[in-house]
Design an enzyme around this catalytic site. Structure first.
Site, short mmCIF file in Angstrom:
data_model
loop_
_atom_site.label_atom_id
_atom_site.label_comp_id
_atom_site.label_asym_id
_atom_site.label_seq_id
_atom_site.Cartn_x
_atom_site.Cartn_y
_atom_site.Cartn_z
N GLU A 115 0.84 -1.20 0.00
CA GLU A 115 0.00 0.00 0.00
C GLU A 115 0.87 1.25 0.00
O GLU A 115 1.92 1.30 0.64
CB GLU A 115 -0.91 -0.01 1.24
CG GLU A 115 -2.05 0.97 1.17
CD GLU A 115 -3.08 0.73 2.27
OE1 GLU A 115 -3.47 1.71 2.93
OE2 GLU A 115 -3.46 -0.45 2.46
N ASP A 117 0.01 5.40 0.53
CA ASP A 117 -1.12 6.23 0.96
C ASP A 117 -0.82 7.72 0.96
O ASP A 117 0.24 8.15 1.42
CB ASP A 117 -1.51 5.90 2.41
CG ASP A 117 -2.01 4.49 2.59
OD1 ASP A 117 -2.56 3.94 1.62
OD2 ASP A 117 -1.86 3.95 3.69
N GLU A 119 -3.25 10.19 3.01
CA GLU A 119 -4.45 10.25 3.85
C GLU A 119 -4.63 11.68 4.35
O GLU A 119 -3.68 12.31 4.81
CB GLU A 119 -4.33 9.30 5.04
CG GLU A 119 -4.40 7.84 4.66
CD GLU A 119 -4.32 6.93 5.88
OE1 GLU A 119 -5.19 6.05 6.02
OE2 GLU A 119 -3.37 7.09 6.69
N GLN A 132 -1.02 12.94 5.75
CA GLN A 132 0.03 11.99 6.06
C GLN A 132 0.22 11.03 4.90
O GLN A 132 -0.68 10.79 4.11
CB GLN A 132 -0.24 11.23 7.36
CG GLN A 132 -1.42 10.30 7.36
CD GLN A 132 -1.60 9.64 8.74
OE1 GLN A 132 -1.29 10.22 9.77
NE2 GLN A 132 -2.11 8.42 8.74
N THR A 133 1.45 10.51 4.80
CA THR A 133 1.76 9.45 3.83
C THR A 133 2.15 8.20 4.61
O THR A 133 2.60 8.27 5.75
CB THR A 133 2.91 9.85 2.89
OG1 THR A 133 4.09 10.12 3.67
CG2 THR A 133 2.55 11.08 2.08
N ARG A 145 4.76 3.23 8.80
CA ARG A 145 5.80 4.14 8.32
C ARG A 145 5.18 5.50 8.00
O ARG A 145 5.44 6.10 6.96
CB ARG A 145 6.52 3.54 7.12
CG ARG A 145 7.36 2.31 7.51
CD ARG A 145 8.02 1.65 6.31
NE ARG A 145 9.05 0.71 6.74
CZ ARG A 145 8.83 -0.55 7.09
NH1 ARG A 145 7.60 -1.05 7.06
NH2 ARG A 145 9.83 -1.32 7.49
N GLU A 146 4.37 5.98 8.92
CA GLU A 146 3.66 7.23 8.71
C GLU A 146 4.59 8.44 8.81
O GLU A 146 5.50 8.49 9.63
CB GLU A 146 2.54 7.42 9.74
CG GLU A 146 1.44 6.39 9.66
CD GLU A 146 1.64 5.25 10.65
OE1 GLU A 146 2.81 5.02 11.05
OE2 GLU A 146 0.66 4.61 11.03
#
Length: 338
Positions: A115, A117, A119, A132-133, A145-146
């Site tokens: 995934e 992202d 978000e 956030q990624t 791993r935000e």
């Protein structure tokens, strides 16, 4: 299949010179790839009438109300490519609202999914949306791993462009053509680097249980419908046969994706962004990870001087304190942190 071949043909011609400059893709050309209409590249996932098409399918409205959210996905699976959308987020009170623009293969690989992202997390009135990624590879959901960022603009005032480049060597996230994050494939990240075909998704949904200060603030449907707007939908990649996962793009086309990287100017832009706008960094979250994930490169002085033990940037707490002085309720470190 014919539509996929046409898209691949258009992609090939788009990537002929002048797109390639000295073996690298021109950043300007990446951001000016042809836009697909909804019917050409996407299909509705859920939401019934909460998905509305405008401008001959070149603009999509996704709305959230008491009944349901909405979402759409790409018609094809892709193995590497460039994926982009201009997005305008709902305004006013948006606590608990989650808008997502992401790639995933969770429907195909339930235990080993990948995934990528973007978000967007809504907030109470007077506080900014949070962006956030995240990156998951091979089902690595136990290790988040935000990265979270503040923005230099109001994402509810106008459209802003969010993009993902994914190839064999790297993943790059962009906001308004500025690279904000790079994830490199290597020994450290190992099998957690996304390596299986993925589809592209866009959704809006109710994340009341976690999205705003750990679930403290819920979606308030008195302000519904919440409408997220998408346009300039760009999706260019190696199309994958969903039956046997074989690539439908030729080897030269695949090599073109691998030629994409960052210029020195773009790398300077990324370093500026991360120094100025990073709000949370998982590598510096010492309360979450006693031993940082192996791909993390730790600047110990920066970690201790600029970040709390929970990985939250210290200047973000100062901004929260200024809001308190203006009459807002204080926000604790545990509320801000993941």
């Amino acid at each position: 299949m014919m539509s996929s071949l046409l898209r691949l043909a258009s992609f090939f011609f788009a990537f002929c010179s002048p797109l390639l400059i000295f073996g690298r893709a021109s950043p300007a050309a990446l951001q000016s790839l042809p836009v697909l209409s909804f019917e050409e590249g996407y299909t509705q996932l859920f939401g019934d009438g909460n998905l509305i098409l405008l401008r001959d399918g070149k603009r999509v409205h996704l709305s959230l109300d008491e009944r349901t959210g909405a979402g759409f996905a790409s018609q094809d699976l892709y193995f590497h490519g460039f994926f982009s959308a201009s997005i305008k987020l709902p305004s006013d009170y948006t606590a608990g609202v989650v808008v997502a623009f992401y790639m995933s293969n969770g429907d195909l690989f339930t235990k080993t999914h990948d995934e990528l992202d973007f978000e967007f997390l809504g907030n109470i009135r007077g506080r900014e949306w949070r962006v956030q990624t995240n990156v998951y590879g091979n089902g690595s959901t136990a290790v988040g791993r935000e990265e979270r960022y503040d923005l230099w603009f109001d994402p509810t005032d106008d459209f802003h462009r969010y993009s993902i480049l994914w190839n064999h060597e790297r993943i790059i996230f962009y906001i308004d053509n500025i690279p904000i994050r790079e994830v490199l494939k290597g020994e450290a990240i190992g099998g957690y680097f996304p390596s299986k075909p993925m589809s592209l998704y866009s959704t809006i949904w109710d994340g009341s249980s976690w999205a705003t200060l750990g679930g403290r603030y819920k979606v308030n449907y008195r302000y519904a419908p919440y409408v997220a707007e998408f346009e300039n939908l760009v999706i260019h990649g190696c199309v994958v046969n969903p039956m046997d996962h074989s690539l439908a793009c030729a080897r030269p086309d695949s090599a073109m994706y691998d030629s994409m990287g960052m210029t020195s100017e773009q790398r300077d832009q990324m370093n500026w962004f991360r120094k100025k706008h990073m709000a949370y960094y998982y590598c510096y979250d010492r309360s979450r990870y006693q031993v940082p994930p192996p791909e993390c490169i730790i600047d110990r002085m920066e970690a201790r001087q600029s970040y709390g033990v929970d990985g939250v940037r210290i200047h973000n707490r100062r901004k929260q304190q200024r809001r308190v002085q203006r009459g807002h309720r204080p926000v604790t470190a545990s509320e801000i942190s993941l």
